[in-house]
Design an enzyme around this catalytic site. Structure first.
Site, PDB file in Angstrom:
ATOM      1  N   TYR A   1     -12.374 -23.814  -5.404  1.00 26.92           N
ATOM      2  CA  TYR A   1     -13.587 -23.347  -4.821  1.00 26.92           C
ATOM      3  C   TYR A   1     -14.269 -21.977  -5.653  1.00 26.92           C
ATOM      4  O   TYR A   1     -13.339 -21.168  -5.600  1.00 26.92           O
ATOM      5  CB  TYR A   1     -13.383 -22.959  -3.551  1.00 26.92           C
TER       6      TYR A   1
ATOM      7  N   HIS B   1     -22.121 -15.150  -2.270  1.00 29.63           N
ATOM      8  CA  HIS B   1     -20.779 -15.031  -2.485  1.00 29.63           C
ATOM      9  C   HIS B   1     -20.759 -13.844  -3.680  1.00 29.63           C
ATOM     10  O   HIS B   1     -19.816 -12.891  -3.627  1.00 29.63           O
ATOM     11  CB  HIS B   1     -20.272 -16.053  -3.225  1.00 29.63           C
TER      12      HIS B   1
ATOM     13  N   ARG C   1     -28.527 -18.264  -1.221  1.00 31.15           N
ATOM     14  CA  ARG C   1     -27.304 -18.609  -0.396  1.00 31.15           C
ATOM     15  C   ARG C   1     -26.065 -18.761  -1.248  1.00 31.15           C
ATOM     16  O   ARG C   1     -25.158 -17.856  -1.114  1.00 31.15           O
ATOM     17  CB  ARG C   1     -27.686 -19.752   0.008  1.00 31.15           C
ATOM     18  N   ASP C   2     -25.918 -19.413  -2.421  1.00 30.03           N
ATOM     19  CA  ASP C   2     -24.769 -19.596  -3.265  1.00 30.03           C
ATOM     20  C   ASP C   2     -24.465 -18.118  -3.564  1.00 30.03           C
ATOM     21  O   ASP C   2     -23.484 -17.680  -4.036  1.00 30.03           O
ATOM     22  CB  ASP C   2     -24.759 -20.556  -4.454  1.00 30.03           C
TER      23      ASP C   2
ATOM     24  N   SER D   1     -18.389 -28.258  -6.635  1.00 30.13           N
ATOM     25  CA  SER D   1     -18.179 -26.733  -6.016  1.00 30.13           C
ATOM     26  C   SER D   1     -17.397 -25.936  -7.033  1.00 30.13           C
ATOM     27  O   SER D   1     -17.557 -24.400  -7.160  1.00 30.13           O
ATOM     28  CB  SER D   1     -17.436 -26.699  -4.897  1.00 30.13           C
TER      29      SER D   1
ATOM     30  N   HIS E   1     -25.167 -30.711  -7.401  1.00 34.86           N
ATOM     31  CA  HIS E   1     -25.183 -29.191  -7.326  1.00 34.86           C
ATOM     32  C   HIS E   1     -24.064 -28.901  -8.420  1.00 34.86           C
ATOM     33  O   HIS E   1     -22.926 -29.252  -8.159  1.00 34.86           O
ATOM     34  CB  HIS E   1     -24.842 -28.914  -5.958  1.00 34.86           C
TER      35      HIS E   1
ATOM     36  N   HIS F   1     -21.831 -25.958 -10.851  1.00 30.61           N
ATOM     37  CA  HIS F   1     -21.106 -24.666 -11.175  1.00 30.61           C
ATOM     38  C   HIS F   1     -20.826 -24.636 -12.511  1.00 30.61           C
ATOM     39  O   HIS F   1     -20.463 -25.729 -13.254  1.00 30.61           O
ATOM     40  CB  HIS F   1     -19.858 -24.272 -10.275  1.00 30.61           C
TER      41      HIS F   1
END
Ligand SMILES: CC[C@H](O)CC(=O)C(=O)O
Ligand SMILES: [Mn+2]
Length: 341
Positions: free
Chosen positions: A287, A19, A15-16, A169, A196, A198
Site C-alpha cells: 500500500y 497521505h 483525498r489521496d 494501490s 486508479h 499509482h
C-alpha cells in the site's frame, strides 16, 4: 467548450494527496485548489481524509482539519464540479456518509480490499439510497487474479455500483496486467469501468492508457502527482497526453497546469518523485499509504524502511493493517540485534 467528455477524470489530490501531506490540509488550501480545479472544468473532485471518511485517527493519521469542514468548503467553491468522497467500510460509517451527502457531496466511492467486495453491499446500497452516484473501488487489485477480480467487481455491480474501479494501490501492476483485468471487466459488466493508478514504478500514465485502451472510461489523476507514495497519474500530464491523442477530457490544459504550478506545488513538503521508498512500494506490492508510516517506524527502530516494506509485501498486508508496520519493524530490529551479537 464541447461539454461531452470522452473520458471522465476524478481528481484525487484532495483525498489521496492527504497521505502525502500527513493529512494536514487546511480549509484555505482546499478552497483554492477546489476552485482552481473547478475553473479548469475538472468534473469530479474527491475530498476526504486519505483513508476516506472517518480516517482521522491515531492509527491512520490525525487530520489537521475536520474533513466535513474541508468537504463543505470544497462544495461551496465549485460551480460545475461534483465533490466526491471515499469510504472504506469499517473506517467510515453510514452516518458520516449521510452527513457528507447533506453537505452537497454527489459521488461516493466505496472501497474494499480486492477480495472483500462483499463488505461494501450495505454502503453501496445506502449511497444509492442517498441519491449519490456510486463507485465500487477494488483496492490492491494486483493481489487478485483477473478471474477473482471479475467475481468481486460483479458483486459490487450487483449491489448497485454505477462504476467499478480497478485500483492499483501499490503501483505494482504492469501495463499488460492492467489491460487483461480491465478487458475482462469490460466484457462481463454493464457498469462503467474505472482505473486508479499509482506511479511507484513510473507506470501510472502508461497503465492509465492501457486501461483506456481496454475499455476504461473513468480514470483518476492527482495534480502535481499529489497522492500517496509516488502519487497517481499526474492530472495535468494526463490532460496534455489525452489532448494529443484527441481524447476529450473537457479539462482546460493551461488552467490545470497553472493550478499545479501556482497552487499545489507550493504546498508540497517535498516534490512528488519516485524515491527509493516509493519504488520499493511498487516493487514489493505494498500500500502506498504505508510509506510514511514505514519511514517513521524505520527511524524509530534504526532499520532500513525498505526491509520493512519488503517484509510487509511478503505478508500480503492489506489496508487497515497499519498497526503491523510497527510490529514488523520491531521484529526486524530484534533480528538485526540478534545477528549482531
Ligand atoms: C487507504 C485508502 C487508499 O489510499 C485508497 C486508495 O487510493 C488506493 O488504494 O490507492
Ligand atoms: Mn490511491
Amino acid at each position: 467548450m464541447n461539454s461531452k467528455r470522452d473520458i471522465v477524470l476524478t481528481e484525487v489530490a484532495l483525498r489521496d494527496g492527504s497521505h502525502a501531506v500527513r493529512h494536514q490540509f487546511t480549509v484555505d488550501q482546499v478552497k483554492s485548489i477546489a476552485k482552481g480545479l473547478d475553473d479548469a472544468n475538472v468534473p469530479y473532485i474527491e475530498v476526504s481524509h486519505g483513508d476516506g471518511l472517518g480516517g482521522s485517527s491515531m492509527q491512520y493519521g490525525l487530520s489537521l482539519t475536520n474533513e466535513m469542514e474541508l468537504i463543505e468548503a470544497a462544495v461551496a467553491e465549485v460551480k460545475q464540479a461534483k465533490i466526491a468522497v471515499l469510504l472504506i467500510p469499517g473506517i467510515g460509517t453510514m452516518p458520516q456518509l449521510k452527513e457528507a451527502a447533506g453537505l452537497g457531496v454527489k459521488m461516493a466511492r466505496v472501497a474494499t480490499h480486492v477480495t472483500e467486495a462483499d463488505v461494501s453491499a450495505q454502503h453501496i446500497a445506502y449511497a444509492k439510497e442517498l441519491g449519490l452516484e456510486t463507485v465500487g473501488f477494488l483496492m490492491m487489485s494486483h493481489m487478485a487474479s483477473p478471474k477473482k477480480l471479475l467475481e468481486q467487481a460483479k458483486l459490487m455491480e450487483s449491489y448497485g455500483a454505477d462504476t467499478v474501479y480497478v485500483v492499483d494501490s501499490a503501483g505494482a501492476l504492469l501495463p499488460h496486467q492492467v489491460k487483461e483485468r480491465i478487458a475482462l471487466l469490460k466484457e462481463h459488466l454493464t457498469a462503467n469501468i474505472g482505473f486508479h493508478a499509482h506511479n511507484n514504478l513510473s507506470l501510472a500514465m502508461a497503465n492509465t492508457l492501457a486501461a483506456m485502451e481496454a475499455g476504461a472510461t473513468r480514470i483518476d489523476g492527482s495534480i502535481r502527482c499529489l497522492g500517496a507514495g509516488a502519487g497517481n497519474t499526474q492530472t495535468e500530464v494526463a490532460v496534455a497526453v489525452l489532448d494529443k491523442m484527441n481524447i476529450h477530457t473537457g479539462i482546460d490544459l493551461y488552467k490545470i497546469m497553472d493550478v499545479a504550478e501556482d497552487l499545489v506545488a507550493p504546498i508540497l513538503e517535498t516534490p512528488q518523485e519516485i524515491t527509493r521508498g516509493s519504488l520499493v512500494l511498487g516493487y514489493a506490492g505494498v500500500y502506498s499509504s504505508f510509506y510514511l508510516h514505514a519511514q517513521k517506524a524505520a527511524e524509530r527502530f534504526g532499520i532500513d524502511s525498505r526491509s520493512i516494506l519488503i517484509e510487509l509485501g511478503k505478508r500480503e498486508v492489506v489496508g487497515g493493517q497499519e498497526d503491523m508496520i510497527m510490529d514488523v519493524a520491531a521484529e526486524l530490529s530484534k533480528r538485526k540485534a540478534e545477528v549482531a551479537v
